[in-house]
Structures are given as C-alpha cells and as structure tokens.
Design a protein around this motif. Structure first.
Motif, PDB file in Angstrom:
ATOM      1  N   MET A   2       0.842  -1.195   0.000  1.00 48.82           N
ATOM      2  CA  MET A   2       0.000   0.000   0.000  1.00 48.82           C
ATOM      3  C   MET A   2       0.876   1.243   0.000  1.00 48.82           C
ATOM      4  SD  MET A   2      -3.224   0.883   2.509  1.00 48.82           S
ATOM      5  CE  MET A   2      -2.286   1.324   3.967  1.00 48.82           C
ATOM      6  N   THR A   3       0.582   2.215  -0.840  1.00 52.63           N
ATOM      7  CA  THR A   3       1.329   3.463  -0.844  1.00 52.63           C
ATOM      8  C   THR A   3       0.810   4.373   0.262  1.00 52.63           C
ATOM      9  OG1 THR A   3      -0.183   4.627  -2.323  1.00 52.63           O
ATOM     10  CG2 THR A   3       1.490   3.244  -3.358  1.00 52.63           C
ATOM     11  N   GLU A   4       1.547   5.463   0.488  1.00 50.02           N
ATOM     12  CA  GLU A   4       1.160   6.373   1.566  1.00 50.02           C
ATOM     13  C   GLU A   4      -0.187   7.031   1.298  1.00 50.02           C
ATOM     14  OE1 GLU A   4       4.222   9.167   2.371  1.00 50.02           O
ATOM     15  OE2 GLU A   4       5.696   7.651   2.960  1.00 50.02           O
ATOM     16  N   THR A   5      -0.561   7.130   0.036  1.00 47.85           N
ATOM     17  CA  THR A   5      -1.791   7.856  -0.301  1.00 47.85           C
ATOM     18  C   THR A   5      -2.945   6.943  -0.701  1.00 47.85           C
ATOM     19  OG1 THR A   5      -1.011   8.092  -2.578  1.00 47.85           O
ATOM     20  CG2 THR A   5      -0.515   9.896  -1.056  1.00 47.85           C
ATOM     21  N   SER A   6      -2.707   5.649  -0.768  1.00 44.75           N
ATOM     22  CA  SER A   6      -3.771   4.739  -1.197  1.00 44.75           C
ATOM     23  C   SER A   6      -4.411   4.057   0.002  1.00 44.75           C
ATOM     24  CB  SER A   6      -3.227   3.683  -2.162  1.00 44.75           C
ATOM     25  OG  SER A   6      -2.317   2.832  -1.496  1.00 44.75           O
ATOM     26  N   THR A   7      -5.594   3.494  -0.230  1.00 46.60           N
ATOM     27  CA  THR A   7      -6.292   2.718   0.789  1.00 46.60           C
ATOM     28  C   THR A   7      -6.197   1.240   0.424  1.00 46.60           C
ATOM     29  OG1 THR A   7      -8.403   2.747  -0.387  1.00 46.60           O
ATOM     30  CG2 THR A   7      -7.919   4.626   1.067  1.00 46.60           C
ATOM     31  N   PRO A   8      -6.462   0.342   1.378  1.00 47.07           N
ATOM     32  CA  PRO A   8      -6.475  -1.076   1.037  1.00 47.07           C
ATOM     33  C   PRO A   8      -7.426  -1.403  -0.114  1.00 47.07           C
ATOM     34  CG  PRO A   8      -6.409  -0.828   3.409  1.00 47.07           C
ATOM     35  CD  PRO A   8      -6.597   0.546   2.840  1.00 47.07           C
ATOM     36  N   LEU A   9      -8.583  -0.766  -0.140  1.00 50.52           N
ATOM     37  CA  LEU A   9      -9.538  -1.027  -1.221  1.00 50.52           C
ATOM     38  C   LEU A   9      -8.960  -0.610  -2.566  1.00 50.52           C
ATOM     39  CD1 LEU A   9     -12.322  -1.920  -2.213  1.00 50.52           C
ATOM     40  CD2 LEU A   9     -13.173   0.373  -1.669  1.00 50.52           C
ATOM     41  N   ASP A  61      -5.837  -0.471  -3.347  1.00 48.10           N
ATOM     42  CA  ASP A  61      -4.750  -1.395  -3.678  1.00 48.10           C
ATOM     43  C   ASP A  61      -5.286  -2.716  -4.223  1.00 48.10           C
ATOM     44  OD1 ASP A  61      -2.771   0.389  -2.934  1.00 48.10           O
ATOM     45  OD2 ASP A  61      -2.607  -0.379  -0.896  1.00 48.10           O
ATOM     46  N   VAL A  62      -6.348  -3.240  -3.616  1.00 44.90           N
ATOM     47  CA  VAL A  62      -6.921  -4.496  -4.091  1.00 44.90           C
ATOM     48  C   VAL A  62      -7.515  -4.309  -5.482  1.00 44.90           C
ATOM     49  CG1 VAL A  62      -8.764  -6.186  -3.715  1.00 44.90           C
ATOM     50  CG2 VAL A  62      -7.309  -5.477  -1.805  1.00 44.90           C
ATOM     51  N   ARG A  63      -8.220  -3.224  -5.679  1.00 41.25           N
ATOM     52  CA  ARG A  63      -8.785  -2.964  -7.003  1.00 41.25           C
ATOM     53  C   ARG A  63      -7.679  -2.833  -8.058  1.00 41.25           C
ATOM     54  NH1 ARG A  63     -13.525   1.451  -5.424  1.00 41.25           N
ATOM     55  NH2 ARG A  63     -15.145  -0.060  -4.892  1.00 41.25           N
ATOM     56  N   ALA A  64      -6.587  -2.177  -7.690  1.00 41.24           N
ATOM     57  CA  ALA A  64      -5.475  -2.040  -8.633  1.00 41.24           C
ATOM     58  C   ALA A  64      -4.849  -3.394  -8.952  1.00 41.24           C
ATOM     59  CB  ALA A  64      -4.425  -1.079  -8.061  1.00 41.24           C
ATOM     60  N   ALA A  65      -4.737  -4.252  -7.936  1.00 41.17           N
ATOM     61  CA  ALA A  65      -4.170  -5.588  -8.153  1.00 41.17           C
ATOM     62  C   ALA A  65      -5.072  -6.418  -9.057  1.00 41.17           C
ATOM     63  CB  ALA A  65      -3.968  -6.291  -6.804  1.00 41.17           C
ATOM     64  N   ILE A  66      -6.381  -6.299  -8.874  1.00 42.12           N
ATOM     65  CA  ILE A  66      -7.322  -6.996  -9.759  1.00 42.12           C
ATOM     66  C   ILE A  66      -7.146  -6.499 -11.191  1.00 42.12           C
ATOM     67  CG2 ILE A  66      -9.777  -7.207 -10.357  1.00 42.12           C
ATOM     68  CD1 ILE A  66     -10.364  -7.260  -7.325  1.00 42.12           C
ATOM     69  N   ALA A  67      -7.016  -5.195 -11.358  1.00 41.45           N
ATOM     70  CA  ALA A  67      -6.854  -4.634 -12.700  1.00 41.45           C
ATOM     71  C   ALA A  67      -5.556  -5.108 -13.348  1.00 41.45           C
ATOM     72  CB  ALA A  67      -6.891  -3.105 -12.627  1.00 41.45           C
ATOM     73  N   VAL A  79     -12.394 -11.304  -0.812  1.00 39.90           N
ATOM     74  CA  VAL A  79     -11.216 -10.722  -0.177  1.00 39.90           C
ATOM     75  C   VAL A  79     -11.588 -10.131   1.177  1.00 39.90           C
ATOM     76  CG1 VAL A  79      -9.366  -9.015  -0.410  1.00 39.90           C
ATOM     77  CG2 VAL A  79     -10.189 -10.249  -2.428  1.00 39.90           C
ATOM     78  N   GLY A  80     -10.945 -10.629   2.232  1.00 41.42           N
ATOM     79  CA  GLY A  80     -11.210 -10.142   3.577  1.00 41.42           C
ATOM     80  C   GLY A  80     -10.040  -9.416   4.193  1.00 41.42           C
ATOM     81  N   SER A  81      -9.005 -10.162   4.587  1.00 44.85           N
ATOM     82  CA  SER A  81      -7.910  -9.578   5.373  1.00 44.85           C
ATOM     83  C   SER A  81      -7.154  -8.494   4.609  1.00 44.85           C
ATOM     84  CB  SER A  81      -6.946 -10.668   5.849  1.00 44.85           C
ATOM     85  OG  SER A  81      -6.384 -11.373   4.760  1.00 44.85           O
ATOM     86  N   ALA A  82      -7.057  -8.591   3.295  1.00 46.20           N
ATOM     87  CA  ALA A  82      -6.366  -7.543   2.533  1.00 46.20           C
ATOM     88  C   ALA A  82      -7.124  -6.214   2.579  1.00 46.20           C
ATOM     89  CB  ALA A  82      -6.178  -7.986   1.076  1.00 46.20           C
ATOM     90  N   LEU A  83      -8.404  -6.276   2.906  1.00 43.35           N
ATOM     91  CA  LEU A  83      -9.216  -5.058   3.026  1.00 43.35           C
ATOM     92  C   LEU A  83      -9.407  -4.603   4.470  1.00 43.35           C
ATOM     93  CD1 LEU A  83     -12.048  -5.925   0.469  1.00 43.35           C
ATOM     94  CD2 LEU A  83     -10.204  -4.269   0.144  1.00 43.35           C
ATOM     95  N   PHE A  84      -9.620  -5.555   5.366  1.00 40.81           N
ATOM     96  CA  PHE A  84     -10.001  -5.247   6.735  1.00 40.81           C
ATOM     97  C   PHE A  84      -8.866  -5.487   7.746  1.00 40.81           C
ATOM     98  CE2 PHE A  84     -14.067  -6.293   4.721  1.00 40.81           C
ATOM     99  CZ  PHE A  84     -14.867  -5.228   5.136  1.00 40.81           C
ATOM    100  N   GLY A  85      -7.784  -6.125   7.335  1.00 40.43           N
ATOM    101  CA  GLY A  85      -6.823  -6.619   8.319  1.00 40.43           C
ATOM    102  C   GLY A  85      -7.255  -7.987   8.802  1.00 40.43           C
ATOM    103  N   GLU A  86      -6.497  -8.544   9.725  1.00 43.02           N
ATOM    104  CA  GLU A  86      -6.826  -9.875  10.227  1.00 43.02           C
ATOM    105  C   GLU A  86      -8.151  -9.869  10.954  1.00 43.02           C
ATOM    106  OE1 GLU A  86      -5.241 -12.631   9.387  1.00 43.02           O
ATOM    107  OE2 GLU A  86      -4.008 -11.300   8.167  1.00 43.02           O
ATOM    108  N   ARG A  87      -8.799 -11.036  10.999  1.00 43.25           N
ATOM    109  CA  ARG A  87     -10.121 -11.154  11.600  1.00 43.25           C
ATOM    110  C   ARG A  87     -10.116 -10.749  13.064  1.00 43.25           C
ATOM    111  NH1 ARG A  87     -11.837 -17.235   9.760  1.00 43.25           N
ATOM    112  NH2 ARG A  87     -11.025 -17.132   7.640  1.00 43.25           N
ATOM    113  N   GLY A  88     -11.266 -10.177  13.459  1.00 44.39           N
ATOM    114  CA  GLY A  88     -11.457  -9.851  14.859  1.00 44.39           C
ATOM    115  C   GLY A  88     -11.848 -11.066  15.657  1.00 44.39           C
TER     116      GLY A  88
END
Length: 220
Positions: free
Chosen positions: A1-8, A10-16, A211-220
């Motif tokens: 993840m870059t300093e200016t991007s969000t996990p969402l 980053d995941v969308r970019a990886a899918i693309a 996709v869970g943990s790449a967006l939310f972090g590890e499970r609660g």
C-alpha cells in the motif's frame, strides 16, 4: 500500500493488473469484501469508498449487522460465502442476494422451498471440494454434474462454481480445474480467490473474488 492509497484501492489495482495480464476486462471481476467478524465501524469506510458487494459467513451474524446498513444503502449486495444449514435457508433467502455454498441435495430442496415461500430467487454457486479435503464443505468433484442437474431441475438459478483450494499449496491447478468444471457444465461464474491468491484466480478466470484480510486486516 502506498502512503496515499487505501487497502480497497490497492486491491482494485491488483485486480486490474491481473486482469490485464490475462487480457481480461477488470470489470468482469466482482470484488466481494468479506466482512465476517468485522464490526460495522470497519465496514462503513469501505461503503464510503464506493464498495457495495460484501460477504458474510454466518446467517445470524449478517442478520445482526447488515439490515441498518442495507437500509441506508439500498444498492448494497450481500453474499453468503459460508456453509449454509438447511434449516437456515428461509433466513438466508430473505437477507442475501447470492449464495456461494450450495453443496448437497438436501440444500437444493431447502432452497427451492425457501424460494417458493419468499417469492424471490437468489443466484447460487455450487461449492466444490476441489482439493477433496475431509474437513471442508463442498460437493465432491465426481458429484458436481449430478448436483447441478438437481439444482436446475428444482429451478434454482445457478451463477457458477465456487471453491477454496487447499491451504499453503499452489492454487493455480485448482483454479484451472474449477474453470474446466464450470465450462464443461455450461456455467459462467467462478467464485475463487481470496486475499492471498486472488490475483492468480483473476488470471485464471475468476468472476468473483472473496477478499477479507487484505481489506479489513486480520479477523477480529
């Protein structure tokens, strides 16, 4: 993840990127944000970023968490990605927009009854036990054509096939096998790929990635 991007982002970019490698359109891939065990306050920021497709493992947890969010955002699409007990079919059909875990004849019957009772139909993925693992749910590979036939005979709308490959094993052969099974049975959808392997899944034809943990972090 870059300093200016969000996990969402980053995941969308990886899918693309993965879709581009496979010469696919990234819009062919639905990102399901797996929000199981995560509280409302963790979900709201993703909704704010425009994410509208979410997945839950348990009917009861979804019932407790999602109705106010869906009321506030009617365009949200909720997917059940965990195992479904036949006695929860009515509740699942009332709440979810898609079910990814159709894996046995008794559930075909329960869902068909629930659809009739609710007056609505929910697209379903047939879950395949792609690694023949005893501890996992899913239909045995040899039983896939028969279960698909039973579901079609019962009037259940089939979206495709779903799988969870064995843990810590190269997933590509399992994804390729699921794609072949789907093609052989005339099914368009492939629900495959999670946080650790969704890019591979996209390159091998996934239409839905969970996709869970790449967006939310590890499970609660």
């Amino acid at each position: 993840m870059t300093e200016t991007s969000t996990p969402l982002q980053d995941v969308r970019a990886a899918i693309a990127r993965a879709a581009g490698i496979a010469r696919r359109d990234a819009d062919e891939v639905t990102l399901i944000a797996i929000s199981k065990t995560h509280p409302t306050e963790s979900i709201v920021p993703l909704i704010g970023e425009g994410q509208r497709v979410f997945g839950e493992n348990r009917v009861q947890e979804a019932q407790e968490k999602w109705p106010p969010l869906v009321e506030a955002h009617p365009d949200i699409e909720l997917h059940l990605v965990g195992q479904l007990q036949s006695n929860k079919a009515d509740d699942a059909v009332a709440l979810f927009d898609c079910i990814h875990s159709l894996d046995r004849p008794s559930l075909v019957k329960a869902l068909a009854k629930a659809f009739d009772k609710a007056g609505r139909q929910v697209p379903c993925f047939v879950q395949v036990n792609i690694g023949a693992e005893e501890q996992k749910g899913g239909c045995a590979i040899a039983d896939v054509p028969g279960l698909i036939g039973q579901a079609r005979d019962a009037g259940i709308p089939l979206a495709g096939l779903m799988c969870v490959p064995p843990f810590e094993v190269e997933p590509a052969p399992y994804f390729a096998l699921l794609a072949k099974l789907a093609a052989d049975n005339g099914l368009p959808g492939l629900s495959m790929g999670m946080s650790g392997d969704f890019e591979t899944a996209v390159m091998l034809g996934a239409t839905h990635v969970r996709v869970g943990s790449a967006l939310f972090g590890e499970r609660g």
